[in-house]
Design an enzyme around this catalytic site. Structure first.
Site, mmCIF file in Angstrom:
data_model
loop_
_atom_site.group_PDB
_atom_site.id
_atom_site.type_symbol
_atom_site.label_atom_id
_atom_site.label_comp_id
_atom_site.label_asym_id
_atom_site.label_seq_id
_atom_site.Cartn_x
_atom_site.Cartn_y
_atom_site.Cartn_z
ATOM 1 N N GLY A 107 4.550 -5.385 3.090
ATOM 2 C CA GLY A 107 4.495 -5.684 1.707
ATOM 3 C C GLY A 107 3.420 -6.037 1.142
ATOM 4 O O GLY A 107 2.854 -6.168 -0.311
ATOM 5 N N SER A 109 1.923 -3.250 -0.132
ATOM 6 C CA SER A 109 2.444 -1.928 -0.680
ATOM 7 C C SER A 109 1.211 -0.530 0.060
ATOM 8 O O SER A 109 0.137 -0.231 -0.679
ATOM 9 C CB SER A 109 1.669 -1.679 -1.865
ATOM 10 O OG SER A 109 2.104 -1.189 -2.524
ATOM 11 N N SER A 110 1.723 -0.520 1.335
ATOM 12 C CA SER A 110 0.576 0.077 1.773
ATOM 13 C C SER A 110 0.848 1.685 1.794
ATOM 14 O O SER A 110 0.061 3.175 1.339
ATOM 15 C CB SER A 110 1.117 -0.021 3.606
ATOM 16 O OG SER A 110 2.121 0.540 3.597
ATOM 17 N N ASP A 158 3.962 -1.607 -8.377
ATOM 18 C CA ASP A 158 2.099 -1.132 -7.279
ATOM 19 C C ASP A 158 1.174 -0.694 -6.978
ATOM 20 O O ASP A 158 0.556 -0.577 -6.804
ATOM 21 C CB ASP A 158 3.126 -0.492 -5.269
ATOM 22 C CG ASP A 158 4.316 -1.438 -5.240
ATOM 23 O OD1 ASP A 158 4.460 -2.784 -5.828
ATOM 24 O OD2 ASP A 158 4.975 -1.220 -4.274
HETATM 25 P P1 ADP Z 1 4.277 -1.137 1.683
HETATM 26 O O1 ADP Z 1 4.333 -0.556 0.995
HETATM 27 O O2 ADP Z 1 4.690 -2.423 2.222
HETATM 28 O O3 ADP Z 1 3.709 -1.463 3.550
HETATM 29 P P2 ADP Z 1 6.815 -0.060 2.291
HETATM 30 O O4 ADP Z 1 7.414 0.444 3.583
HETATM 31 O O5 ADP Z 1 6.794 0.817 1.252
HETATM 32 O O6 ADP Z 1 5.512 -0.966 3.067
HETATM 33 O O7 ADP Z 1 5.081 1.216 3.329
HETATM 34 C C1 ADP Z 1 5.027 1.420 4.426
HETATM 35 C C2 ADP Z 1 5.417 2.943 4.982
HETATM 36 O O8 ADP Z 1 4.522 4.518 4.351
HETATM 37 C C3 ADP Z 1 5.004 3.553 6.540
HETATM 38 O O9 ADP Z 1 6.181 3.197 7.098
HETATM 39 C C4 ADP Z 1 4.705 4.869 6.783
HETATM 40 O O10 ADP Z 1 5.349 4.993 6.466
HETATM 41 C C5 ADP Z 1 3.800 5.106 4.634
HETATM 42 N N1 ADP Z 1 2.322 4.820 5.301
HETATM 43 C C6 ADP Z 1 1.695 3.351 4.008
HETATM 44 N N2 ADP Z 1 0.554 3.704 4.748
HETATM 45 C C7 ADP Z 1 0.238 4.618 5.991
HETATM 46 C C8 ADP Z 1 -1.008 4.970 6.320
HETATM 47 N N3 ADP Z 1 -2.365 4.563 6.296
HETATM 48 N N4 ADP Z 1 -0.556 6.316 7.738
HETATM 49 C C9 ADP Z 1 0.536 6.671 7.011
HETATM 50 N N5 ADP Z 1 1.378 6.369 6.670
HETATM 51 C C10 ADP Z 1 1.328 5.104 5.700
HETATM 52 MG MG MG Z 2 5.425 0.170 0.037
#
Ligand code: ADP
Ligand code: MG
Length: 369
Positions: A107, A109-110, A158
């Site tokens: 959550g 927003s990775s 985000d």
């Molecule tokens: P959030 O945005 O809240 O972290 P999301 O489900 O929207 O959750 O996004 C997470 C997904 O984004 C991960 O499961 C992966 O597929 C991708 N992701 C995010 N950061 C990375 C990273 N550093 N390396 C590879 N994939 C990533």
């Molecule tokens: Mg996300």
């Protein structure tokens, strides 16, 4: 060329973005970095420290109908390259190396941090400008990548927060016209922090059957019933014209949430942090009741934080799992954190993880990287 794009927490205004309402996120200190290099050929090589295997492919693989064979996480990257090509960026073969300080899927927003770091790194390689106006277009490009290519329908908050964040400021976004304004959020000066608690239950935002997709459909149906393009454009008086009770509740959340964003701005301008806290808690009540987007673990974290002395608390980032935020005095943050740990242990729920954050800088590029 290395670009850094932060994650975000949404102080207030959830499920308003795709409905044409208001939200108030801020960029957090933790970020994703992408290092981009051009190759001499038309190949793509994408690696992330979070996954063991790199992915290699071709520029030709960037078509929408070729994405099924690409691993899920890679699609956040190839989605940005796909959208960039659609926008006419002159892309050649690339090596991209990704690393992140953000927890994935909790959550913060990775996903947007990843998209924005790729867009800024690759954009800089092909001489795209990075002024605030251009960042608005980059945010839209990344939103399209996540919505149309990855298939996770996000509203764009985000990406805007990641690209336009600023230290000690929040990013006010009005999704009626996608206008953005940075507003002071001097938490540090006020002796406050935001405690983020990850409940460890991944929120699955992608997929047609997800809670998020269902809520979007309900909001769209409410807008259609009122013959509006988006439900956030309705007036409170309009709600009584919605016969469907579920749609009426969802719409009531969207309208009351935008009003709470405005109330938050007024309280911030007055330096009235107690009221800001109360508004955050009211937002949670609405997300839990009218919008039915909370979970038992999110409720437990929020209720415990408030009982332990937080000024206010709410789920953040959409709900259905993921994280909560609590607005808390810096010296109380540890006590609140411990209280939540104890409550989770007592309830026999998986131990949560915590971070404290302050509003931080938006995405940037390091040209020597
Ligand atoms: P959030 O945005 O809240 O972290 P999301 O489900 O929207 O959750 O996004 C997470 C997904 O984004 C991960 O499961 C992966 O597929 C991708 N992701 C995010 N950061 C990375 C990273 N550093 N390396 C590879 N994939 C990533
Ligand atoms: Mg996300």
């Amino acid at each position: 060329m290395t670009a850094r794009a932060p994650g975000r927490v949404n102080l207030i205004g959830d499920h308003t973005d795709y409905n044409g309402g208001l939200c108030l996120p801020f960029a957090v200190p933790m970020a994703t970095t992408t290092t981009a290099r051009t190759r001499g050929d038309d190949r793509l090589r994408i690696r992330s420290a979070a996954f063991r295997d790199p992915w290699t492919g071709h520029l030709d693989d960037l078509a929408l109908d070729a994405r099924d064979s690409i691993p899920d996480w890679v699609r956040y990257v190839t989605g940005v390259l796909w959208a960039a090509r659609e926008d006419g960026w002159p892309l050649a073969g690339l090596d991209l190396v990704v690393d992140s300080e953000l927890p994935l899927g909790s959550g913060l927003s990775s996903s947007a941090a990843l998209e924005c770091s790729v867009a800024i790194a690759v954009g800089t390689l092909v001489d795209r400008p990075l002024d605030p106006g251009s960042r608005l277009s980059l945010a839209e490009l990344c939103r399209r990548a996540e919505t149309e290519y990855v298939g996770a329908p996000t509203g764009g908050m985000d990406q805007l927060a990641s690209l336009l964040g600023k230290p000690d400021h929040a990013v006010l976004i009005d999704f009626a016209d996608i206008s953005v304004r940075q507003v002071p959020l001097a938490l540090h000066e006020a002796g406050l922090v935001v405690l983020v608690t990850d409940t460890g239950t991944a929120h699955d935002l992608a997929g047609a059957g997800s809670g998020y997709a269902q809520r979007r459909a309900e909001c769209d149906a409410a807008a259609a019933a009122l013959e509006l393009p988006r439900i956030g454009l309705a007036w409170a008086d309009d709600l009584s014209r919605l016969d469907n009770e579920v749609q009426r509740s969802r719409a009531r959340h969207v309208l009351s949430e935008s009003a709470r964003v405005e109330d938050t701005l007024a309280a911030l301008a007055a330096g009235d942090w107690a009221t800001v806290g109360d508004i955050l808690s009211a937002s949670h009540a609405s997300l839990r009741g009218d919008f039915a987007a909370s979970t038992a673990a999110l409720d437990l974290a929020v209720d415990t934080a408030v009982d332990a002395g937080a000024l206010g608390a709410r789920l953040t980032g959409g709900g259905f799992g993921g994280s909560t935020i609590a607005l808390v005095e810096e010296e109380r943050a540890d006590a609140v954190r411990r209280a939540i740990d104890v409550a989770f242990a007592d309830a026999d729920v998986k131990a949560p993880t915590h971070l404290t954050v302050l509003p931080s800088a938006g995405a940037s590029v390091n040209r020597t990287g």
